[in-house]
Motif scaffolding. Structure first.
Motif, mmCIF file in Angstrom:
data_model
loop_
_atom_site.group_PDB
_atom_site.id
_atom_site.type_symbol
_atom_site.label_atom_id
_atom_site.label_comp_id
_atom_site.label_asym_id
_atom_site.label_seq_id
_atom_site.Cartn_x
_atom_site.Cartn_y
_atom_site.Cartn_z
ATOM 1 N N SER A 251 0.834 -1.205 0.000
ATOM 2 C CA SER A 251 0.000 0.000 0.000
ATOM 3 C C SER A 251 0.866 1.252 0.000
ATOM 4 C CB SER A 251 -0.953 0.000 1.200
ATOM 5 O OG SER A 251 -0.235 -0.189 2.408
ATOM 6 N N THR A 254 2.297 1.508 -3.564
ATOM 7 C CA THR A 254 1.255 1.896 -4.519
ATOM 8 C C THR A 254 0.955 3.382 -4.417
ATOM 9 O OG1 THR A 254 0.269 -0.322 -4.396
ATOM 10 C CG2 THR A 254 -1.098 1.437 -5.296
ATOM 11 N N VAL A 299 -5.210 -3.115 -9.631
ATOM 12 C CA VAL A 299 -5.919 -2.365 -8.592
ATOM 13 C C VAL A 299 -6.475 -1.102 -9.261
ATOM 14 C CG1 VAL A 299 -5.722 -1.133 -6.404
ATOM 15 C CG2 VAL A 299 -4.412 -3.239 -6.770
ATOM 16 N N ALA A 302 -6.382 3.470 -8.056
ATOM 17 C CA ALA A 302 -5.595 3.390 -6.820
ATOM 18 C C ALA A 302 -5.459 4.745 -6.145
ATOM 19 C CB ALA A 302 -4.213 2.813 -7.130
ATOM 20 N N ILE A 310 -6.515 -0.536 -0.548
ATOM 21 C CA ILE A 310 -5.463 -1.065 -1.419
ATOM 22 C C ILE A 310 -5.006 -2.436 -0.935
ATOM 23 C CG2 ILE A 310 -3.072 -0.751 -2.166
ATOM 24 C CD1 ILE A 310 -3.598 2.255 -2.233
#
Length: 421
Positions: A251, A254, A299, A302, A310
């Motif tokens: 996370s 990302t 994902v 995001a 996430i």
């Protein structure tokens, strides 16, 4: 009679491989029963019976390549189909020899009839015909490996490679059979020959294509993971209690990637001919290692997700990948990819682009290493090497380096991710 046909599976999928039949010829099947598993380059699907009856004939065997709409089996509809020999009616005598003699060729006449010429041109798949036209190859000159003589794209490719150097064709023919020869005659010691799965073959093809078509370059940096590990240590229990999901590293990465992509939009683009498509959304692909091979589920949006959302999304996609239940929608449309070789202990690598994307971030193993804090102090810090592979055709080296530096800065100051990510 009811034909079992390969269903449409999405615009990007034109063919698949029969993975395994779950029923045998002569088995009774009910509508909705799963008959076989079909493997594609992205997902595996189950094909079910559309009508009840008896599986009279399997037309395509395990390992065969099949195309969308192709008949791969025949169901004799209704309970009476299996008891035809016991019927006293004289009219039942005629269909019986049809089941025994012409049945194995039942599929061949239907698709090939409009394609067979007086010269004996073989039937060919649409993909094979298109490739043959592009390469100026006559289909009746192509040798097919298919039992019923149907020409596929791979046959045309093989023919093209064989005819590329006609002068050398004659001496090379004697050596050709030596390649597929039994392993005992080729190798001095015991070996096992395995056919690539469709997914593995597709992965191999796309990775080679990425290296051949993109001007790929990789730049490196390293991240001090002290701050992130401190946040996780302090917050993981409350995070788990509140969101029922663990607070992992993905996370953070990302969010950092999204923040960096906003500053360098060219890395969130793709090339279409002589145009550049700048994407105004952030669908981040997360590479996952599954039994059948690497997959990259996405994902979605995001930039709009919280850390918990996430983490939950990644966990769900990874679970689907490992249980082979990913849908096509889970794999399509990513704008940038993150791959984490560190989970397997990789210290450093150069990830290959997930085309048509023009950037991919590689994460690696966290190692405790001595770091100079200032001119006089050294400390052992948890450090991770990160790598950015990018397409130099539209991304300048300076921007690629600054993009990676931005990710480093965001990760080393996790609070900034709440703003930039």
């Amino acid at each position: 009679m009811s034909e079992i046909k390969v269903p449409a599976m999405g615009e990007s999928i034109t063919e698949g491989t029969v993975s395994r039949w779950l029923v045998k010829e002569g088995d009774a099947v009910n509508q909705g029963d799963v008959l076989l598993e079909l493997e594609t380059d992205k997902v595996n699907i189950e094909i079910s019976a559309e009508e009840s009856g008896v599986l009279e004939k399997i037309l395509r065997q395990e390992g065969d390549t099949v195309e969308i709409g192709e008949a791969i089996g025949i169901i004799a509809v209704g309970a009476g189909a299996a008891s035809a020999p016991a019927s006293p009616a004289a009219s039942d005598a005629a269909p019986e020899p049809k089941k025994q003699a012409p049945a194995p060729q039942a599929v061949a006449p239907a698709p090939t009839a409009p394609e067979v010429s007086e010269a004996g041109v073989k039937a060919a798949s649409p993909a094979a015909r298109k490739l043959a036209r592009e390469r100026g190859i006559e289909l009746d000159q192509v040798q097919s490996k298919d039992p019923i003589g149907r020409v596929y794209q791979e046959d045309v490719k093989n023919h093209g490679s064989q005819t590329a150097a006609p002068a050398a064709q004659a001496p090379s023919k004697p050596s050709a059979p030596s390649a597929p020869a039994p392993s005992a005659s080729t190798y001095a010691k015991p070996v096992e020959r395995q056919r690539m799965t469709r997914r593995r073959a597709t992965i191999a093809k796309r990775l080679v294509e990425a290296q051949q078509t993109a001007a790929m370059l990789t730049t490196f940096n390293e991240v001090d993971m002290t701050a992130i590990m401190d946040v996780r240590k302090r917050r993981k229990d409350k995070f788990k209690e509140k969101h029922d999901i663990g607070l992992g590293f993905m996370s953070f990465f990302t969010k950092a990637v999204v923040g960096a992509l906003k500053k360098f939009p060219m890395i969130n683009a793709e090339i279409d001919g002589e145009d550049i498509i700048l994407k105004k959304y952030y669908d981040i692909g997360i590479a996952v290692s599954a039994k059948e091979g690497l997959v990259v589920p996405v994902v979605r949006d995001a930039d709009r997700l919280s850390f918990a959302e996430i983490e939950r999304s990644i966990a769900d996609l990874a679970s689907k990948a490992r249980t082979n239940t990913l849908a096509l929608s889970d794999l399509q449309g990513g704008t940038f990819t993150i791959t984490n070789g560190g989970t397997f202990g990789s210290l450093l690598s150069t990830p290959i682009l997930n085309t048509p994307q023009v950037g991919i971030l590689g994460m690696h193993n966290i190692q405790l290493r001595p770091v100079a804090i200032d001119a006089e102090r050294m400390e052992n810090r948890p450090m991770m090497y990160i790598a950015l592979s990018y397409d130099h055709r539209i991304i300048d080296g300076a921007d690629a380096v600054r993009f990676l530096v931005t990710i480093k800065e965001l990760l080393e100051d996790p609070e900034s991710l709440l703003i930039e990510g």
